[in-house]
Design an enzyme around this catalytic site. Structure first.
Site, PDB file in Angstrom:
ATOM      1  N   ASP A  68      13.077  25.581  -2.371  1.00 50.43           N
ATOM      2  CA  ASP A  68      11.770  25.283  -1.980  1.00 50.43           C
ATOM      3  C   ASP A  68      11.514  24.649  -0.799  1.00 50.43           C
ATOM      4  O   ASP A  68      10.623  24.813  -0.039  1.00 50.43           O
ATOM      5  CB  ASP A  68      11.212  24.371  -3.248  1.00 50.43           C
ATOM      6  CG  ASP A  68      12.007  23.248  -3.340  1.00 50.43           C
ATOM      7  OD1 ASP A  68      13.201  23.021  -2.800  1.00 50.43           O
ATOM      8  OD2 ASP A  68      11.489  22.290  -4.328  1.00 50.43           O
ATOM      9  N   ASP A 118      16.326  12.667  -5.033  1.00 52.67           N
ATOM     10  CA  ASP A 118      16.524  13.177  -6.191  1.00 52.67           C
ATOM     11  C   ASP A 118      17.646  12.581  -6.899  1.00 52.67           C
ATOM     12  O   ASP A 118      17.677  12.518  -8.182  1.00 52.67           O
ATOM     13  CB  ASP A 118      16.630  14.688  -6.429  1.00 52.67           C
ATOM     14  CG  ASP A 118      15.061  15.403  -5.962  1.00 52.67           C
ATOM     15  OD1 ASP A 118      13.975  14.426  -5.751  1.00 52.67           O
ATOM     16  OD2 ASP A 118      15.184  16.395  -5.402  1.00 52.67           O
TER      17      ASP A 118
END
Length: 741
Positions: free
Chosen positions: A74, A453
């Site tokens: 992404d 993350d």
């Protein structure tokens, strides 16, 4: 653990007019091979190995070449699988600072009849502030590229990024390509991607949902298009087809209802002539709570519901078992054999279902899965074992090996060769969004990192994923702060997003951690940067919400047991400790262009220099190691400033006109000042530079094949190895470079 970087959508006005091709070709060198920089110096660039860490949104095996596959991410570019080496080769590292928005890959296409040809549709965001997309085309499997700039936006990091593929080589003519967009309908190229125009006759009209054409798939000589802006609950078409490339029609009898609202992916079984489509009630990867799997017998037009398990039941503990369906892949060697994946199934954990009889019965591969994550230990997430996965939308079956399945998650790519034993198939693919870097002056590790993350990592080796995995006690998601006491390097503190505490300290250089005993209430909603003074006796924690709201900073002198508010500290600023004097802290108020100083270990701050650049530009204040009061201020679009008197006065450095981030490393032989590294502009381009003479002159140390898009977050040299530098990227992990000796 992996969270979307951006989820808000904006409607792009305008139409898909013809776009002109640009004669731009980028040569992609293997990532570990030294290449000369513009001034003749040579650096060898490699990834610090972590292993994945980001959302793999698509995997595509070439149907005509054994062992050839491509992957898309992404925000981190595209990769080609090298089957002989057993690793991925990055294909888009040549994209530079101005092209940062092209590191998100919306779709990939290959030409079954011409194995060398591969196409990438690039564009990370479809927002008004983002640049337009582009299509790269290659005749040599991505070794070199030609580029066509589009006049529409693509959204590889928007909702629906796990759908696809949105790019397709026409099955009737290799010169013809189709590209599905989010806001501008269907585009068509008749010259192998060199120019593009709106496809005539495509009936669907875009809406504000930002999905548009979600996939294109060849069905014999026909092309089918999934449409994500339809309303499956009212029967509005969400699947179209053309038999001749000109006339389009809605596919009759297609499924409707909430569970079939948004088509996600499709795969065609050439043996049985059946098209399989996965559906969900939202584009994903988040927000799905219902879904289904249907198949269409294309010869008769008959549809069948072959959903393995209907969402909406309950788990053993009574939780609602809600999810959608995502990936679908057929076995090219065995008729009626295929796999589908669930998505957003948090209560009972996502799985991959497999059938050998066209969907009459299914087996959950999760139920017999055995995982080996020894190569990337962070995948245990602080527990004793990994879970099967989440955000599973990329799913592929090797056309030459029926038992070779791979699927992507929010952090890695898992593969199996026997449908039971799974391991990350991720070597060479590094997608971390890097937030902080520290290179300690002593100890086992030459690097500590704070990542998006997956929190903080202790890198015992640069060539292997950290053996300890992500930092635990507590486990946290995206890191917001990481700092080391300059005169006591065994003491390190960190901050980040976490469910069970947002801050921790270490007394062994970051190997093990202890949580702060307490934390300010705002820490759970707005953890921000953190600093410790030179001897580790005081902590300053600043708080910034993800939406930009700034809050008062707090101070602790007892390892986070108690905290007090610092009313004189500029809200949202990043605290910077003096590396030599534990009584000194600095802060830069970007709203007013003022440098503030604390002379009492952070209890209070007073203004010392004003009239400096202010506003929305990017600012980075850095203190030179081993020196008191030697401050450097990087200002995006405005250059570099230096103070040698603790911020009383600043002078502008004449050698560069833009500086985005700056750091220090071991001095060159014979030099009495640390080497300086920066991402900035000394001439016409933004690049990575080193100075061995206190910023009087600069040497470019990257090259046109190694640019990695946006690299303005942090750069730091190794204090023990001259010339070695660590560079944060937004999607290509941690890069490190060393001079060729």
């Amino acid at each position: 653990m992996c969270t979307p970087r951006l989820s808000r959508r904006a409607v792009l006005a305008g139409s898909a007019a013809t776009v002109a091709a640009t004669a731009v070709s980028g040569v992609v060198s293997p990532v570990a091979v030294a290449a000369p920089a513009a001034d003749g110096s040579a650096y060898r660039w490699r990834n610090v190995v972590v292993g994945g860490t980001g959302f793999v949104t698509g995997v595509l095996f070439h149907p005509s070449v054994r062992g050839l596959a491509y992957a898309r991410t992404d925000i981190g570019g595209a990769y080609r699988w090298d089957d002989r080496a057993g690793r991925w080769t990055p294909l888009t590292d040549h994209l530079g600072w101005d092209d940062w928005n092209l590191l998100g890959v919306e779709a990939i296409a290959v030409d079954p009849a011409h194995p060398g040809r591969v196409y990438l549709a690039l564009g990370t965001y479809a927002q008004s502030w983002a640049g337009n997309g582009a299509v790269l085309r290659s005749e040599d499997r991505g070794a070199t590229w030609s580029r066509a700039d589009l006049d529409v936006k693509l959204g590889a990091n928007e909702d629906g990024r796990g759908a696809g593929e949105r790019l397709l080589v026409d099955p009737r003519d290799s010169d013809t390509l189709w590209l599905g967009t989010r806001h501008d309908g269907l585009l068509k190229s008749t010259d192998r991607g060199a120019t593009w125009a709106a496809a005539s006759g495509f009936p669907a009209k875009p809406s504000a949902s930002g999905q548009g054409v979600v996939f294109l798939v060849a069905v014999g000589r026909a092309v089918y298009a999934g449409w994500g802006d339809g309303d499956g609950t009212s029967g509005t078409a969400n699947l179209y087809r053309t038999a001749d490339g000109t006339a389009w029609e809605a596919v009759p009898g297609q499924p409707s209802g909430t569970a079939a609202k948004v088509p996600i992916r499709a795969a065609y079984d050439t043996h049985t002539r059946e098209l399989y489509v996965t559906y969900a009630n939202a584009p994903g990867p988040n927000g799905q709570s219902d879904g289904s799997v249907h198949k269409l017998r294309t010869a008769t037009g008959k549809w069948a519901d072959v959903t393995p398990v209907k969402p909406g039941g309950t788990t053993g503990d009574g939780s609602a078992d809600t999810f959608g369906y995502g990936g679908v892949a057929v076995d090219a060697r065995r008729p009626g054999t295929l796999a589908v994946s669930t998505n957003n199934r948090w209560a009972d954990v996502d799985t991959v279902y497999r059938t050998t009889n066209g969907g009459r019965t299914w087996t959950s591969l999760k139920d017999v899965a055995v995982f080996d994550v020894s190569e990337t230990p962070y995948l245990k997430w602080g527990d004793d074992k990994p879970k099967f996965g989440w955000w599973i939308q990329a799913l592929a079956v090797d056309p030459y090996d029926s038992k070779h399945l791979v699927y992507g998650t929010g952090a890695t790519l898992y593969g199996t060769r026997d449908l039971k034993r799974w391991a990350p198939q991720i070597r060479g693919l590094e997608e971390a969004s890097v937030r902080q870097l520290i290179s300690p002056p002593v100890g086992e590790a030459h690097l500590l990192s704070g990542l998006g993350d997956i929190g903080v990592m202790y890198h015992e080796r640069l060539t292997a994923s950290p053996a300890r995995g992500m930092a635990t006690n507590p486990v946290s998601g995206s890191a917001t702060g990481l700092a080391q006491a300059a005169a006591r390097p065994s003491y390190v503190v960190r901050a980040g997003w976490g469910d069970n505490g947002n801050g921790a300290y270490s007394n062994d250089g970051g190997q093990t951690w202890a949580p702060f005993e307490a934390q300010p209430d705002i820490a759970k909603d707005a953890p921000g940067p953190i600093a410790t003074n030179a001897d580790g006796s005081a902590l300053l924690w600043s708080f910034v919400h993800w939406d930009g709201t700034k809050y008062a900073a707090h101070r602790s002198t007892d390892n986070g047991t108690t905290w007090s508010e610092i009313s004189s500290f500029p809200k949202g600023a990043t605290p910077v400790a003096d590396p030599a004097d534990p009584t000194l802290f600095y802060a830069y108020d970007t709203d007013t262009g003022t440098l503030l100083v604390s002379t009492d270990s952070g209890r209070s701050f007073t203004a010392r220099a004003d009239g400096l650049p202010s506003g929305d530009a990017q600012f980075k204040l850095v203190a030179a190691p081993g020196r008191s009061g030697d401050l450097w201020l990087s200002v995006k679009w405005n250059g570099l400033y230096r103070s040698t008197d603790g911020g009383v006065s600043f002078s502008k450095v004449a050698s560069c006109w833009a500086s985005y981030t700056l750091g220090f490393g071991r001095a060159a032989d014979g030099a009495d000042y640390p080497a300086i590294y920066q991402v900035g502009s000394t001439d016409t381009i933004t690049a990575v530079y080193r100075s061995d003479d206190e910023a009087k002159t600069w040497t470019r140390i990257n090259d046109d094949a190694h640019q990695w898009g946006w690299t303005g977050e942090v750069i730091v040299g190794d204090p023990r190895v001259y010339g070695r530098v660590y560079l944060a990227t937004n999607g290509r992990g941690i890069q490190y470079g060393e001079p060729v000796r």
